[in-house]
Design a protein around this motif. Structure first.
Motif, mmCIF file in Angstrom:
data_model
loop_
_atom_site.group_PDB
_atom_site.id
_atom_site.type_symbol
_atom_site.label_atom_id
_atom_site.label_comp_id
_atom_site.label_asym_id
_atom_site.label_seq_id
_atom_site.Cartn_x
_atom_site.Cartn_y
_atom_site.Cartn_z
ATOM 1 N N LEU A 1 16.651 15.075 2.770
ATOM 2 C CA LEU A 1 15.140 14.583 3.444
ATOM 3 C C LEU A 1 15.458 12.730 3.106
ATOM 4 O O LEU A 1 14.182 12.869 1.708
ATOM 5 N N PRO A 2 15.904 12.084 3.935
ATOM 6 C CA PRO A 2 15.095 10.935 3.275
ATOM 7 C C PRO A 2 13.526 10.278 3.279
ATOM 8 O O PRO A 2 13.056 10.464 4.353
ATOM 9 N N ILE A 3 13.649 9.198 2.512
ATOM 10 C CA ILE A 3 11.582 9.267 2.434
ATOM 11 C C ILE A 3 11.819 7.344 2.353
ATOM 12 O O ILE A 3 12.678 6.547 2.037
ATOM 13 N N HIS A 4 11.389 7.069 3.847
ATOM 14 C CA HIS A 4 10.614 6.176 4.141
ATOM 15 C C HIS A 4 9.387 4.835 3.843
ATOM 16 O O HIS A 4 8.398 6.288 4.771
ATOM 17 N N TRP A 5 9.078 4.546 2.300
ATOM 18 C CA TRP A 5 8.233 3.919 1.754
ATOM 19 C C TRP A 5 7.111 2.945 3.357
ATOM 20 O O TRP A 5 7.855 1.969 2.985
ATOM 21 N N ALA A 6 6.342 2.892 3.982
ATOM 22 C CA ALA A 6 5.486 2.317 4.415
ATOM 23 C C ALA A 6 5.233 1.345 3.902
ATOM 24 O O ALA A 6 4.363 1.107 2.766
ATOM 25 N N ALA A 7 5.655 -0.092 4.493
ATOM 26 C CA ALA A 7 4.476 -1.372 3.009
ATOM 27 C C ALA A 7 5.113 -2.212 4.855
ATOM 28 O O ALA A 7 5.698 -3.272 5.039
ATOM 29 N N TRP A 8 3.587 -3.571 4.103
ATOM 30 C CA TRP A 8 3.261 -4.829 4.380
ATOM 31 C C TRP A 8 3.209 -5.792 3.886
ATOM 32 O O TRP A 8 3.818 -6.535 3.859
ATOM 33 N N GLY A 9 1.993 -5.807 2.352
ATOM 34 C CA GLY A 9 2.040 -6.460 1.826
ATOM 35 C C GLY A 9 3.030 -6.292 0.260
ATOM 36 O O GLY A 9 4.396 -5.328 0.537
ATOM 37 N N PRO A 10 2.986 -7.654 -0.586
ATOM 38 C CA PRO A 10 4.575 -7.592 -1.383
ATOM 39 C C PRO A 10 4.145 -6.480 -2.470
ATOM 40 O O PRO A 10 5.083 -6.098 -2.882
ATOM 41 N N THR A 11 3.277 -5.727 -2.874
ATOM 42 C CA THR A 11 3.829 -5.259 -3.815
ATOM 43 C C THR A 11 3.591 -3.843 -3.177
ATOM 44 O O THR A 11 4.691 -2.864 -3.666
ATOM 45 N N SER A 12 3.363 -3.219 -2.661
ATOM 46 C CA SER A 12 4.206 -2.348 -1.599
ATOM 47 C C SER A 12 5.556 -2.331 -1.132
ATOM 48 O O SER A 12 6.442 -1.059 -0.986
ATOM 49 N N CYS A 13 5.993 -3.185 -0.980
ATOM 50 C CA CYS A 13 7.192 -3.739 -0.778
ATOM 51 C C CYS A 13 8.312 -3.430 -1.992
ATOM 52 O O CYS A 13 9.143 -2.897 -1.747
ATOM 53 N N THR A 14 7.674 -3.703 -3.257
ATOM 54 C CA THR A 14 8.301 -3.446 -4.072
ATOM 55 C C THR A 14 8.480 -2.640 -4.271
ATOM 56 O O THR A 14 9.703 -1.747 -5.228
ATOM 57 N N LEU A 15 6.907 -1.625 -3.999
ATOM 58 C CA LEU A 15 7.338 0.065 -4.843
ATOM 59 C C LEU A 15 7.543 0.189 -4.023
ATOM 60 O O LEU A 15 8.713 1.113 -4.108
ATOM 61 N N ALA A 16 8.434 -0.077 -2.556
ATOM 62 C CA ALA A 16 9.171 0.585 -1.755
ATOM 63 C C ALA A 16 10.397 0.608 -2.471
ATOM 64 O O ALA A 16 11.669 1.700 -2.169
#
Length: 328
Positions: A166-181
């Protein structure tokens, strides 16, 4: 670039969204996605479906295509093992079709079920731990013990197991969340302009991917995009009449009525052209093709197209004839 359809799950009855999904797939959209809310962002939106029974019905009625959440918070309102069980059950019946878009949650949906509302950083840490727990449950063939900072379980396992990943897609907008994704999820999902994706989302996402020895060639970058085809003057007026605006800087509010008041004030201050641009309102399908090409050049591999005003069936029909063939 793949074009999938987003029914949103807040504008129509659940059964009407399934009929809309059928029409979208018949028109050539390659998958169906839906948001997951307990309360709507704004009080003018009349519905919020529970996604799990809705997906069961959808996947039975609409065969073969991928489906996904855009997005759900896998903790706080949900208990992660029960969500893992529900999604494993769906995948057992309809293998290889489900994509799990995850976000750290908004107060609107989650805070009503908590004593205290955690800060963003703590919610992100909880989601990292939740992803680990979900993946362990989906792959374990023995009873497992889980001793995390936020979740502790003893002697649990799924007896109805998923038949595919089950592929997981991380919802990201800011730089920290994008890196965590890039560090913790299979893929990234967002809702942003081509310029922001190219300049603000892709660079930190690549940084996160590099920590795991991955690159953009290994992942999907998905974005939501609202496209509304019809008479521009009529559609702009409909947006105004319905108060269809989400002020995303109000995410710590728990009351859709409060957010609606702010939405109404902001719409009143916007020009018709600003509304038309924000919602991609047009009567020219070539404008839609150009917009989607911008997303493709920005690095997007999948768009989730949905309509927030007008007749979504009209938008689908126009895209079927004039837009989707450009992306075959």
């Amino acid at each position: 670039m793949d074009c999938h359809y987003n029914v949103y799950g807040c504008f129509r009855e659940p059964s009407a969204d399934i009929e809309l999904a059928k029409r979208a797939v018949d028109a050539g959209f390659g998958g169906i996605w839906i948001g997951d809310h307990f309360l709507p962002w704004i009080s003018s939106r009349p519905y919020t479906h529970h996604i799990l029974p809705w997906f069961g019905a959808l996947m039975n009625e609409v065969p073969d295509v991928p489906v996904g959440t855009s997005v759900t918070c896998p903790m706080l309102r949900y208990r992660p093992p029960l969500l893992a069980q529900a999604l494993a059950t769906l995948d057992s019946m309809y293998p290889g079709r489900f994509h799990l878009g995850l976000g750290v949650g908004e107060a609107l949906n989650e805070a009503h079920f908590l004593d205290d509302w955690p800060e963003w950083g703590e919610r992100a840490a909880m989601m990292i731990e939740t992803i680990d727990l979900l993946e362990k449950l989906w792959t374990a063939d023995e009873y497992l013990e889980f001793d995390g900072e936020y979740f502790q379980y003893e002697g649990i396992r799924l007896h109805t197991e998923p038949k595919a990943s089950l592929p997981i897609h991380w919802a990201a907008w800011g730089p920290t969340s994008c890196t965590l994704a890039g560090k913790h999820a299979d893929h990234l999902i967002t809702a942003a302009s081509p310029k922001k994706i190219r300049e603000k989302i892709i660079p930190p996402y690549k940084d996160g991917l590099s920590t795991r020895g991955r690159s953009l060639d290994d992942v999907d970058v998905t974005t939501e995009v609202s496209i509304n085809i019809g008479d521009p003057d009529e559609l702009v007026q409909e947006i105004r009449d319905r108060g269809e605006y989400v002020p995303h800087d109000q995410i710590d509010s728990t009351d859709p009525r409060e957010i609606q008041r702010e939405a109404d004030d902001r719409l009143a201050a916007m020009s018709d052209e600003e509304i038309r641009t924000k919602y991609n309102i047009t009567d020219d399908p070539e404008e839609v093709v150009r917009l989607l090409r911008e997303y493709e050049r920005a690095g997007v591999t999948r768009v989730l197209v949905g309509s927030k005003c007008g007749d979504p069936h009209e938008t689908i029909s126009v895209m079927e004839e004039h837009v989707l063939p450009e992306f075959d």
